[in-house]
Design an enzyme around this catalytic site. Structure first.
Site, short mmCIF file in Angstrom:
data_model
loop_
_atom_site.label_atom_id
_atom_site.label_comp_id
_atom_site.label_asym_id
_atom_site.label_seq_id
_atom_site.Cartn_x
_atom_site.Cartn_y
_atom_site.Cartn_z
NE ARG A 100 -8.13 -3.30 7.90
CZ ARG A 100 -7.28 -3.03 6.91
NH1 ARG A 100 -6.58 -3.99 6.35
NH2 ARG A 100 -7.10 -1.79 6.48
CD GLU B 133 -2.90 -6.63 12.12
OE1 GLU B 133 -3.86 -7.24 11.62
OE2 GLU B 133 -2.29 -5.74 11.56
CG HIS C 259 -1.58 -5.51 8.23
ND1 HIS C 259 -2.64 -5.17 9.03
CD2 HIS C 259 -1.93 -5.15 6.97
CE1 HIS C 259 -3.59 -4.61 8.28
NE2 HIS C 259 -3.18 -4.59 7.03
P1 NAD Z 1 -13.43 -3.29 -2.32
O1 NAD Z 1 -14.37 -2.39 -1.60
O2 NAD Z 1 -13.09 -2.99 -3.73
O3 NAD Z 1 -13.97 -4.83 -2.26
C1 NAD Z 1 -14.60 -5.39 -1.15
C2 NAD Z 1 -15.69 -6.32 -1.69
O4 NAD Z 1 -16.25 -7.06 -0.60
C3 NAD Z 1 -16.86 -5.57 -2.36
O5 NAD Z 1 -17.11 -6.11 -3.65
C4 NAD Z 1 -18.03 -5.82 -1.41
O6 NAD Z 1 -19.29 -5.86 -2.09
C5 NAD Z 1 -17.64 -7.17 -0.83
N1 NAD Z 1 -18.35 -7.53 0.39
C6 NAD Z 1 -18.78 -6.74 1.40
N2 NAD Z 1 -19.39 -7.48 2.34
C7 NAD Z 1 -19.34 -8.79 1.93
C8 NAD Z 1 -19.79 -10.02 2.46
N3 NAD Z 1 -20.44 -10.08 3.64
N4 NAD Z 1 -19.56 -11.15 1.77
C9 NAD Z 1 -18.91 -11.11 0.59
N5 NAD Z 1 -18.46 -9.97 0.02
C10 NAD Z 1 -18.67 -8.82 0.69
O7 NAD Z 1 -12.13 -3.33 -1.41
P2 NAD Z 1 -10.65 -3.77 -1.84
O8 NAD Z 1 -9.89 -2.57 -2.30
O9 NAD Z 1 -10.71 -4.96 -2.72
O10 NAD Z 1 -10.05 -4.16 -0.40
C11 NAD Z 1 -10.66 -5.17 0.36
C12 NAD Z 1 -10.16 -5.15 1.78
O11 NAD Z 1 -8.83 -5.62 1.82
C13 NAD Z 1 -10.07 -3.74 2.41
O12 NAD Z 1 -11.30 -3.32 2.96
C14 NAD Z 1 -9.00 -3.90 3.45
O13 NAD Z 1 -9.57 -4.14 4.71
C15 NAD Z 1 -8.20 -5.12 2.99
N6 NAD Z 1 -6.82 -4.77 2.65
C16 NAD Z 1 -5.81 -5.33 3.37
C17 NAD Z 1 -4.48 -5.03 3.05
C18 NAD Z 1 -3.34 -5.64 3.81
O14 NAD Z 1 -2.29 -5.02 3.89
N7 NAD Z 1 -3.46 -6.84 4.31
C19 NAD Z 1 -4.19 -4.12 2.04
C20 NAD Z 1 -5.25 -3.58 1.33
C21 NAD Z 1 -6.56 -3.90 1.65
#
Ligand code: NAD
Length: 338
Positions: free
Chosen positions: A243, A272, A290
Protein backbone atom coordinates in the site's frame (compact mmCIF):
# COMPACT_ATOMS: atom_id res chain seq x y z
CA UNK A 1 -28.21 -25.95 -1.73
CA UNK A 2 -28.97 -22.22 -1.69
CA UNK A 3 -31.46 -21.48 1.09
CA UNK A 4 -32.08 -17.77 0.66
CA UNK A 5 -35.81 -17.04 0.82
CA UNK A 6 -36.04 -13.36 -0.08
CA UNK A 7 -34.38 -11.80 -3.14
CA UNK A 8 -31.92 -9.34 -1.67
CA UNK A 9 -30.36 -6.30 -3.35
CA UNK A 10 -26.67 -5.82 -3.97
CA UNK A 11 -24.96 -2.63 -5.03
CA UNK A 12 -21.63 -3.01 -6.84
CA UNK A 13 -19.58 0.20 -6.73
CA UNK A 14 -17.81 -0.20 -10.13
CA UNK A 15 -17.66 -2.42 -13.20
CA UNK A 16 -16.25 -5.82 -12.17
CA UNK A 17 -15.62 -9.08 -14.07
CA UNK A 18 -18.71 -10.79 -15.47
CA UNK A 19 -17.95 -13.96 -13.46
CA UNK A 20 -18.85 -12.33 -10.14
CA UNK A 21 -21.81 -10.42 -11.56
CA UNK A 22 -23.33 -13.56 -13.08
CA UNK A 23 -23.11 -15.37 -9.76
CA UNK A 24 -24.72 -12.48 -7.91
CA UNK A 25 -27.49 -12.06 -10.49
CA UNK A 26 -28.58 -15.69 -10.06
CA UNK A 27 -29.68 -14.97 -6.51
CA UNK A 28 -30.00 -11.22 -6.00
CA UNK A 29 -31.11 -7.99 -7.60
CA UNK A 30 -27.91 -6.28 -8.67
CA UNK A 31 -27.19 -2.65 -9.43
CA UNK A 32 -23.76 -1.55 -10.69
CA UNK A 33 -22.06 1.86 -10.80
CA UNK A 34 -20.84 1.28 -14.34
CA UNK A 35 -18.33 4.14 -14.60
CA UNK A 36 -14.54 4.19 -14.77
CA UNK A 37 -14.15 6.75 -11.97
CA UNK A 38 -15.17 6.16 -8.34
CA UNK A 39 -18.77 6.70 -7.31
CA UNK A 40 -19.29 10.13 -5.67
CA UNK A 41 -20.02 9.95 -1.93
CA UNK A 42 -23.61 11.20 -2.26
CA UNK A 43 -24.46 8.52 -4.85
CA UNK A 44 -22.88 5.84 -2.69
CA UNK A 45 -25.04 6.85 0.29
CA UNK A 46 -28.13 6.84 -1.92
CA UNK A 47 -27.41 3.41 -3.39
CA UNK A 48 -26.37 1.89 -0.06
CA UNK A 49 -29.63 3.06 1.54
CA UNK A 50 -31.59 0.68 -0.69
CA UNK A 51 -29.13 -2.22 -0.77
CA UNK A 52 -28.84 -5.24 1.52
CA UNK A 53 -25.24 -5.91 0.54
CA UNK A 54 -22.40 -3.77 -0.78
CA UNK A 55 -19.68 -4.98 -3.15
CA UNK A 56 -16.93 -2.36 -2.72
CA UNK A 57 -13.60 -1.51 -4.30
CA UNK A 58 -10.60 -0.15 -2.42
CA UNK A 59 -11.43 3.34 -3.72
CA UNK A 60 -14.58 3.50 -1.56
CA UNK A 61 -14.11 4.99 1.88
CA UNK A 62 -16.38 3.02 4.18
CA UNK A 63 -15.95 4.96 7.42
CA UNK A 64 -17.82 5.06 10.72
CA UNK A 65 -20.21 7.78 9.52
CA UNK A 66 -21.14 5.80 6.43
CA UNK A 67 -21.62 2.57 8.39
CA UNK A 68 -23.75 4.27 11.05
CA UNK A 69 -25.94 5.74 8.31
CA UNK A 70 -26.28 2.27 6.75
CA UNK A 71 -26.77 -0.01 9.76
CA UNK A 72 -29.19 -2.11 7.72
CA UNK A 73 -26.36 -3.50 5.53
CA UNK A 74 -25.88 -7.24 5.88
CA UNK A 75 -22.39 -7.21 4.41
CA UNK A 76 -19.62 -5.08 2.91
CA UNK A 77 -17.63 -7.34 0.58
CA UNK A 78 -14.36 -5.69 -0.41
CA UNK A 79 -12.92 -6.68 -3.79
CA UNK A 80 -9.33 -6.69 -2.45
CA UNK A 81 -7.23 -8.45 0.14
CA UNK A 82 -6.39 -5.11 1.81
CA UNK A 83 -9.23 -3.48 3.77
CA UNK A 84 -7.66 -0.20 4.92
CA UNK A 85 -10.51 1.66 3.14
CA UNK A 86 -13.00 0.25 5.66
CA UNK A 87 -13.41 1.01 9.36
CA UNK A 88 -13.62 -2.65 10.36
CA UNK A 89 -13.94 -2.06 14.15
CA UNK A 90 -16.89 0.26 13.47
CA UNK A 91 -18.50 -2.36 11.20
CA UNK A 92 -18.02 -5.05 13.85
CA UNK A 93 -19.52 -2.81 16.51
CA UNK A 94 -22.61 -2.46 14.29
CA UNK A 95 -22.70 -6.19 13.47
CA UNK A 96 -21.93 -5.65 9.77
CA UNK A 97 -19.64 -8.37 8.38
CA UNK A 98 -16.73 -7.17 6.23
CA UNK A 99 -15.07 -9.65 3.88
CA UNK A 100 -11.99 -9.53 1.63
CA UNK A 101 -10.52 -11.73 -1.11
CA UNK A 102 -7.33 -13.31 0.28
CA UNK A 103 -5.45 -16.11 -1.43
CA UNK A 104 -6.77 -15.94 -5.00
CA UNK A 105 -4.42 -13.08 -5.96
CA UNK A 106 -1.20 -14.24 -4.29
CA UNK A 107 0.43 -15.52 -7.44
CA UNK A 108 -0.62 -12.54 -9.58
CA UNK A 109 0.73 -9.99 -7.08
CA UNK A 110 3.96 -11.94 -6.52
CA UNK A 111 4.41 -12.13 -10.30
CA UNK A 112 3.93 -8.37 -10.58
CA UNK A 113 6.49 -7.73 -7.83
CA UNK A 114 8.92 -9.99 -9.70
CA UNK A 115 8.12 -8.24 -12.99
CA UNK A 116 8.91 -4.89 -11.36
CA UNK A 117 12.18 -6.28 -9.95
CA UNK A 118 13.24 -7.42 -13.43
CA UNK A 119 12.10 -4.25 -15.17
CA UNK A 120 13.87 -1.83 -12.83
CA UNK A 121 17.11 -3.78 -12.39
CA UNK A 122 17.50 -4.49 -16.13
CA UNK A 123 16.33 -0.96 -17.01
CA UNK A 124 13.67 -2.25 -19.40
CA UNK A 125 11.52 0.89 -19.50
CA UNK A 126 14.53 3.21 -20.00
CA UNK A 127 15.90 0.93 -22.72
CA UNK A 128 12.55 0.75 -24.50
CA UNK A 129 12.30 4.57 -24.53
CA UNK A 130 15.85 4.75 -25.88
CA UNK A 131 15.13 2.43 -28.82
CA UNK A 132 11.80 4.13 -29.64
CA UNK A 133 13.41 7.56 -29.69
CA UNK A 134 15.83 6.43 -32.42
CA UNK A 135 18.96 6.62 -30.25
CA UNK A 136 20.08 3.01 -30.84
CA UNK A 137 22.87 3.28 -33.45
CA UNK A 138 25.29 0.51 -32.49
CA UNK A 139 25.93 -2.19 -29.89
CA UNK A 140 27.92 -0.87 -26.94
CA UNK A 141 29.58 -2.82 -24.15
CA UNK A 142 28.49 -0.37 -21.44
CA UNK A 143 24.96 0.35 -22.63
CA UNK A 144 22.22 -0.01 -19.98
CA UNK A 145 24.24 -2.04 -17.52
CA UNK A 146 21.93 -3.42 -14.84
CA UNK A 147 21.93 -5.63 -11.78
CA UNK A 148 21.48 -9.41 -11.72
CA UNK A 149 19.60 -11.61 -9.26
CA UNK A 150 21.65 -14.79 -8.88
CA UNK A 151 23.22 -15.04 -5.39
CA UNK A 152 21.80 -11.63 -4.39
CA UNK A 153 19.79 -10.93 -1.23
CA UNK A 154 16.05 -10.34 -1.49
CA UNK A 155 14.59 -8.77 1.64
CA UNK A 156 10.88 -9.50 2.11
CA UNK A 157 9.09 -7.16 4.49
CA UNK A 158 5.92 -8.98 5.60
CA UNK A 159 6.10 -12.72 5.07
CA UNK A 160 2.39 -13.42 4.55
CA UNK A 161 0.65 -15.06 1.61
CA UNK A 162 2.12 -12.77 -1.09
CA UNK A 163 5.55 -12.43 0.53
CA UNK A 164 5.87 -16.23 0.59
CA UNK A 165 4.77 -16.53 -3.07
CA UNK A 166 7.48 -14.06 -4.11
CA UNK A 167 10.11 -15.71 -1.89
CA UNK A 168 9.38 -19.10 -3.48
CA UNK A 169 9.94 -17.73 -6.97
CA UNK A 170 13.08 -15.82 -6.02
CA UNK A 171 14.71 -18.67 -4.07
CA UNK A 172 13.82 -21.54 -6.39
CA UNK A 173 13.66 -19.78 -9.74
CA UNK A 174 16.33 -17.11 -9.46
CA UNK A 175 18.80 -18.50 -6.93
CA UNK A 176 18.39 -15.57 -4.55
CA UNK A 177 19.06 -15.63 -0.82
CA UNK A 178 15.93 -14.70 1.15
CA UNK A 179 16.01 -12.43 4.20
CA UNK A 180 12.67 -11.60 5.78
CA UNK A 181 11.11 -9.64 8.59
CA UNK A 182 7.70 -10.14 10.16
CA UNK A 183 6.31 -9.91 13.70
CA UNK A 184 6.00 -13.73 13.56
CA UNK A 185 9.02 -15.75 12.42
CA UNK A 186 8.14 -18.72 10.19
CA UNK A 187 10.67 -21.45 11.03
CA UNK A 188 9.25 -23.99 8.58
CA UNK A 189 9.60 -21.47 5.76
CA UNK A 190 13.19 -20.73 6.84
CA UNK A 191 14.12 -24.42 6.73
CA UNK A 192 12.43 -24.96 3.38
CA UNK A 193 13.92 -21.98 1.58
CA UNK A 194 17.13 -21.56 3.56
CA UNK A 195 15.81 -18.13 4.50
CA UNK A 196 16.95 -15.91 7.34
CA UNK A 197 14.75 -14.01 9.79
CA UNK A 198 16.19 -10.56 10.59
CA UNK A 199 14.97 -7.27 12.02
CA UNK A 200 14.08 -4.51 9.54
CA UNK A 201 17.31 -2.47 9.92
CA UNK A 202 19.46 -5.53 9.20
CA UNK A 203 17.25 -6.49 6.27
CA UNK A 204 17.65 -2.99 4.81
CA UNK A 205 21.42 -2.99 5.29
CA UNK A 206 21.96 -6.39 3.66
CA UNK A 207 19.36 -6.58 0.87
CA UNK A 208 19.99 -5.95 -2.82
CA UNK A 209 16.24 -5.87 -3.41
CA UNK A 210 13.64 -4.97 -0.78
CA UNK A 211 10.04 -5.94 -1.50
CA UNK A 212 7.17 -4.74 0.71
CA UNK A 213 4.21 -7.04 1.50
CA UNK A 214 2.74 -5.68 4.73
CA UNK A 215 -0.86 -4.53 5.23
CA UNK A 216 -1.41 -0.82 5.81
CA UNK A 217 -1.76 -0.43 9.59
CA UNK A 218 -0.88 2.44 11.95
CA UNK A 219 2.36 0.50 12.64
CA UNK A 220 3.28 0.16 8.95
CA UNK A 221 2.48 3.73 7.80
CA UNK A 222 5.81 5.26 6.65
CA UNK A 223 7.61 2.06 7.63
CA UNK A 224 10.09 3.08 4.93
CA UNK A 225 11.12 6.73 5.30
CA UNK A 226 14.33 8.83 5.19
CA UNK A 227 15.95 6.92 8.06
CA UNK A 228 15.34 3.57 6.37
CA UNK A 229 16.55 4.77 2.93
CA UNK A 230 19.80 5.86 4.62
CA UNK A 231 20.28 2.26 5.83
CA UNK A 232 19.91 0.71 2.36
CA UNK A 233 22.76 -0.08 -0.03
CA UNK A 234 23.31 2.54 -2.75
CA UNK A 235 22.97 -0.35 -5.24
CA UNK A 236 19.66 -1.58 -3.78
CA UNK A 237 16.16 -1.44 -5.30
CA UNK A 238 12.86 -0.92 -3.49
CA UNK A 239 9.72 -2.67 -4.78
CA UNK A 240 6.31 -1.71 -3.38
CA UNK A 241 3.16 -3.64 -4.27
CA UNK A 242 1.63 -3.36 -0.76
CA UNK A 243 0.00 0.00 0.00
CA UNK A 244 1.30 3.47 -0.88
CA UNK A 245 1.42 5.00 2.62
CA UNK A 246 3.81 2.23 3.77
CA UNK A 247 6.47 4.34 2.01
CA UNK A 248 7.05 8.04 2.71
CA UNK A 249 6.78 9.12 -0.93
CA UNK A 250 8.53 12.48 -0.49
CA UNK A 251 11.46 10.70 1.21
CA UNK A 252 11.48 8.22 -1.69
CA UNK A 253 11.81 11.05 -4.22
CA UNK A 254 14.71 12.52 -2.21
CA UNK A 255 16.44 9.12 -1.87
CA UNK A 256 16.18 8.49 -5.62
CA UNK A 257 17.36 12.00 -6.52
CA UNK A 258 20.38 11.70 -4.24
CA UNK A 259 20.98 8.12 -5.45
CA UNK A 260 20.85 6.84 -1.85
CA UNK A 261 19.38 3.76 -3.52
CA UNK A 262 19.72 2.61 -7.14
CA UNK A 263 16.05 2.58 -8.00
CA UNK A 264 12.47 1.77 -7.12
CA UNK A 265 9.46 0.22 -8.80
CA UNK A 266 6.09 0.90 -7.22
CA UNK A 267 2.50 -0.09 -7.96
CA UNK A 268 0.88 1.89 -5.15
CA UNK A 269 1.02 5.54 -4.10
CA UNK A 270 0.68 7.45 -0.87
CA UNK A 271 -2.24 9.61 -2.00
CA UNK A 272 -3.55 7.55 -4.88
CA UNK A 273 -4.04 8.49 -7.69
CA UNK A 274 -2.00 11.65 -6.98
CA UNK A 275 1.78 11.37 -7.09
CA UNK A 276 4.41 13.10 -4.96
CA UNK A 277 5.99 16.07 -6.77
CA UNK A 278 9.04 15.02 -8.76
CA UNK A 279 8.21 11.31 -8.91
CA UNK A 280 7.54 11.23 -12.63
CA UNK A 281 10.69 13.24 -13.42
CA UNK A 282 12.99 10.49 -12.15
CA UNK A 283 14.53 7.95 -14.51
CA UNK A 284 15.36 5.43 -11.74
CA UNK A 285 11.77 4.56 -10.91
CA UNK A 286 9.05 2.53 -12.60
CA UNK A 287 5.41 3.36 -11.82
CA UNK A 288 2.38 1.13 -12.41
CA UNK A 289 -1.22 2.15 -11.60
CA UNK A 290 -2.13 -0.31 -8.81
CA UNK A 291 -2.37 -3.29 -11.15
CA UNK A 292 -0.48 -5.96 -9.21
CA UNK A 293 -3.54 -8.26 -9.07
CA UNK A 294 -4.68 -7.36 -12.59
CA UNK A 295 -4.63 -10.72 -14.34
CA UNK A 296 -7.83 -12.09 -15.87
CA UNK A 297 -7.68 -15.15 -13.62
CA UNK A 298 -7.02 -13.26 -10.38
CA UNK A 299 -9.68 -10.62 -10.99
CA UNK A 300 -12.28 -13.24 -12.03
CA UNK A 301 -11.55 -15.20 -8.87
CA UNK A 302 -11.62 -12.08 -6.69
CA UNK A 303 -15.07 -11.22 -8.09
CA UNK A 304 -16.29 -14.77 -7.40
CA UNK A 305 -14.96 -14.79 -3.82
CA UNK A 306 -16.57 -11.43 -3.02
CA UNK A 307 -19.87 -12.42 -4.69
CA UNK A 308 -19.94 -15.75 -2.84
CA UNK A 309 -19.34 -13.98 0.48
CA UNK A 310 -22.41 -11.82 -0.17
CA UNK A 311 -24.56 -14.81 -1.08
CA UNK A 312 -23.29 -16.75 1.94
CA UNK A 313 -24.35 -13.98 4.29
CA UNK A 314 -27.76 -13.64 2.61
CA UNK A 315 -28.38 -17.36 3.15
CA UNK A 316 -27.23 -17.27 6.77
CA UNK A 317 -23.89 -18.97 6.19
CA UNK A 318 -20.67 -17.65 7.66
CA UNK A 319 -18.49 -16.39 4.75
CA UNK A 320 -14.98 -17.86 4.55
CA UNK A 321 -13.09 -14.58 4.44
CA UNK A 322 -14.50 -12.52 7.30
CA UNK A 323 -11.94 -9.82 8.11
CA UNK A 324 -13.03 -9.86 11.78
CA UNK A 325 -14.55 -13.25 12.64
CA UNK A 326 -15.88 -11.81 15.93
CA UNK A 327 -18.61 -10.03 13.97
CA UNK A 328 -20.46 -13.21 13.06
CA UNK A 329 -22.09 -13.95 16.42
CA UNK A 330 -23.19 -10.32 16.61
CA UNK A 331 -24.56 -10.41 13.08
CA UNK A 332 -26.67 -13.52 13.76
CA UNK A 333 -28.01 -12.11 17.01
CA UNK A 334 -28.96 -8.77 15.45
CA UNK A 335 -30.28 -9.91 12.07
CA UNK A 336 -32.10 -13.21 11.86
CA UNK A 337 -31.96 -14.14 8.15
CA UNK A 338 -35.43 -14.05 6.53
P1 NAD B 1 -1.01 -11.29 4.68
O1 NAD B 1 -1.87 -10.84 5.81
O2 NAD B 1 -1.03 -12.73 4.31
O3 NAD B 1 0.54 -10.88 4.96
C1 NAD B 1 0.93 -9.68 5.56
C2 NAD B 1 2.14 -10.00 6.44
O4 NAD B 1 2.70 -8.79 6.93
C3 NAD B 1 1.79 -10.86 7.67
O5 NAD B 1 2.65 -11.99 7.74
C4 NAD B 1 2.02 -9.91 8.85
O6 NAD B 1 2.44 -10.58 10.03
C5 NAD B 1 3.11 -9.01 8.27
N1 NAD B 1 3.29 -7.76 8.98
C6 NAD B 1 2.38 -6.98 9.60
N2 NAD B 1 2.97 -5.90 10.14
C7 NAD B 1 4.31 -5.98 9.84
C8 NAD B 1 5.44 -5.17 10.11
N3 NAD B 1 5.34 -4.04 10.82
N4 NAD B 1 6.64 -5.57 9.65
C9 NAD B 1 6.77 -6.71 8.95
N5 NAD B 1 5.73 -7.52 8.66
C10 NAD B 1 4.51 -7.15 9.10
O7 NAD B 1 -1.41 -10.38 3.45
P2 NAD B 1 -1.16 -10.65 1.89
O8 NAD B 1 -2.34 -11.37 1.33
O9 NAD B 1 0.19 -11.22 1.71
O10 NAD B 1 -1.23 -9.15 1.34
C11 NAD B 1 -0.33 -8.18 1.81
C12 NAD B 1 -0.77 -6.79 1.41
O11 NAD B 1 -0.57 -6.62 0.03
C13 NAD B 1 -2.28 -6.53 1.60
O12 NAD B 1 -2.59 -6.12 2.92
C14 NAD B 1 -2.56 -5.46 0.60
O13 NAD B 1 -2.53 -4.19 1.20
C15 NAD B 1 -1.43 -5.59 -0.42
N6 NAD B 1 -1.94 -5.97 -1.75
C16 NAD B 1 -1.75 -5.12 -2.79
C17 NAD B 1 -2.20 -5.47 -4.07
C18 NAD B 1 -2.00 -4.56 -5.25
O14 NAD B 1 -2.80 -4.61 -6.17
N7 NAD B 1 -0.94 -3.79 -5.30
C19 NAD B 1 -2.89 -6.66 -4.26
C20 NAD B 1 -3.05 -7.50 -3.18
C21 NAD B 1 -2.58 -7.15 -1.92
Amino acid sequence: MFKQKKKYSVFVTRAIPEAGLQLLRKHANVRVWNQTSPIPGKELYREAARADGLFTLLTEKIDKKFLRANKHLKIVANYAVGFDNIDVPAATALGIPVTNTPGVLNEAVAEHALTLMCAISRRIVEADRYVRSGKYHSWQSMLFLGADFFGKNLGIVGLGRIGISLARRAAQGLGMKILYTDPRPNREFERHYDAEFVKLPELLRRSDFVSLHVPLLPSTRHLISAKQFAMMKPTAYLINTSRGPVVDEKALVRALKKRLIAGAAIDVFEKEPRLAPGLTKLDNIILTPHIASATVTARDNMSLVAAQSILDVFSGHRPKSLVDPAVWRKFLAARPVS
